[in-house]
Design an enzyme around this catalytic site. Structure first.
Site, mmCIF file in Angstrom:
data_model
loop_
_atom_site.group_PDB
_atom_site.id
_atom_site.type_symbol
_atom_site.label_atom_id
_atom_site.label_comp_id
_atom_site.label_asym_id
_atom_site.label_seq_id
_atom_site.Cartn_x
_atom_site.Cartn_y
_atom_site.Cartn_z
ATOM 1 N N THR A 98 37.453 37.883 34.026
ATOM 2 C CA THR A 98 36.623 37.640 35.209
ATOM 3 C C THR A 98 37.385 37.986 36.478
ATOM 4 O O THR A 98 36.840 38.608 37.397
ATOM 5 C CB THR A 98 36.155 36.168 35.249
ATOM 6 O OG1 THR A 98 35.398 35.909 34.065
ATOM 7 C CG2 THR A 98 35.297 35.890 36.465
ATOM 8 N N CYS A 99 38.648 37.630 36.504
ATOM 9 C CA CYS A 99 39.478 37.873 37.684
ATOM 10 C C CYS A 99 39.634 39.369 37.955
ATOM 11 O O CYS A 99 39.552 39.826 39.089
ATOM 12 C CB CYS A 99 40.857 37.247 37.482
ATOM 13 S SG CYS A 99 40.807 35.532 36.931
#
Length: 182
Positions: A55-56
């Site tokens: 996600t990052c």
């Protein structure tokens, strides 16, 4: 943290490029403090569980990187990405992501993250202590707005994402600017 709170003063152990150093690793240690990063500037700070994580790397960091000019139009001087990772990992992640606008802050020991109340256990993923995902608008070291993902707890079974997204922070900035002009 609450709006109006001052960020804790800590020392971050960073690695910076130094062209006077020869060889394949032309970097030296440089300690930077909270004041070095935040004094006299209006910034967006966002923190995440780990460099190189899905996600990052796919949404949050690229969104802030691509949106830098739009954030600057809203009065933001810098955008910082903080993670409980060491300087080596953060620098390699910045390089792998091709960052030109967002600057990374290594909180290797988690001291800053602990002092803002965002240090959580991620042992369920084999991470150990990491940052909960959040973002903030910070003016001269004082929190203007805080965007914390819901469900703050150790070993959370999910990785909530949305409240700390670039889009959410940008919407707040646009609305705050409109309210100030009214």
């Amino acid at each position: 943290m609450l709006s109006g709170s001052k960020l804790p003063e800590v020392t971050f152990h960073t690695r910076v490029r130094d062209d006077s150093i020869e060889g394949p690793n032309p970097f030296r240690w440089e300690d930077k403090t909270t004041s070095d990063y935040f004094a006299g500037k209006r910034v967006v700070l966002f923190a995440l569980p780990g460099a190189f994580t899905p996600t990052c790397s796919t949404y949050q960091l690229p969104g802030f990187e691509k949106g830098f000019d739009d954030f600057a139009e809203q009065g933001i001087d810098e955008i910082y990405c903080l993670s409980v990772n060491d300087a080596f990992v953060m620098n390699q992640w910045a390089k792998a992501q091709g960052l030109e606008n967002v600057k990374v802050i290594p909180d290797g020991s988690g001291e800053f993250t602990r002092r803002v109340g965002m240090l959580v256990r991620k042992d369920n993923l084999g991470f150990g202590l990491r940052s909960w995902r959040y973002a903030a608008v910070v003016n001269d070291g004082v929190v203007e707005a805080w965007f914390e993902e819901p469900g703050l707890e150790d070993n959370h079974g999910a990785d909530p994402y949305g409240v700390s997204s670039p889009e959410t922070v940008m919407n707040w900035l646009v609305n705050a600017k409109a309210e100030a002009a009214a």
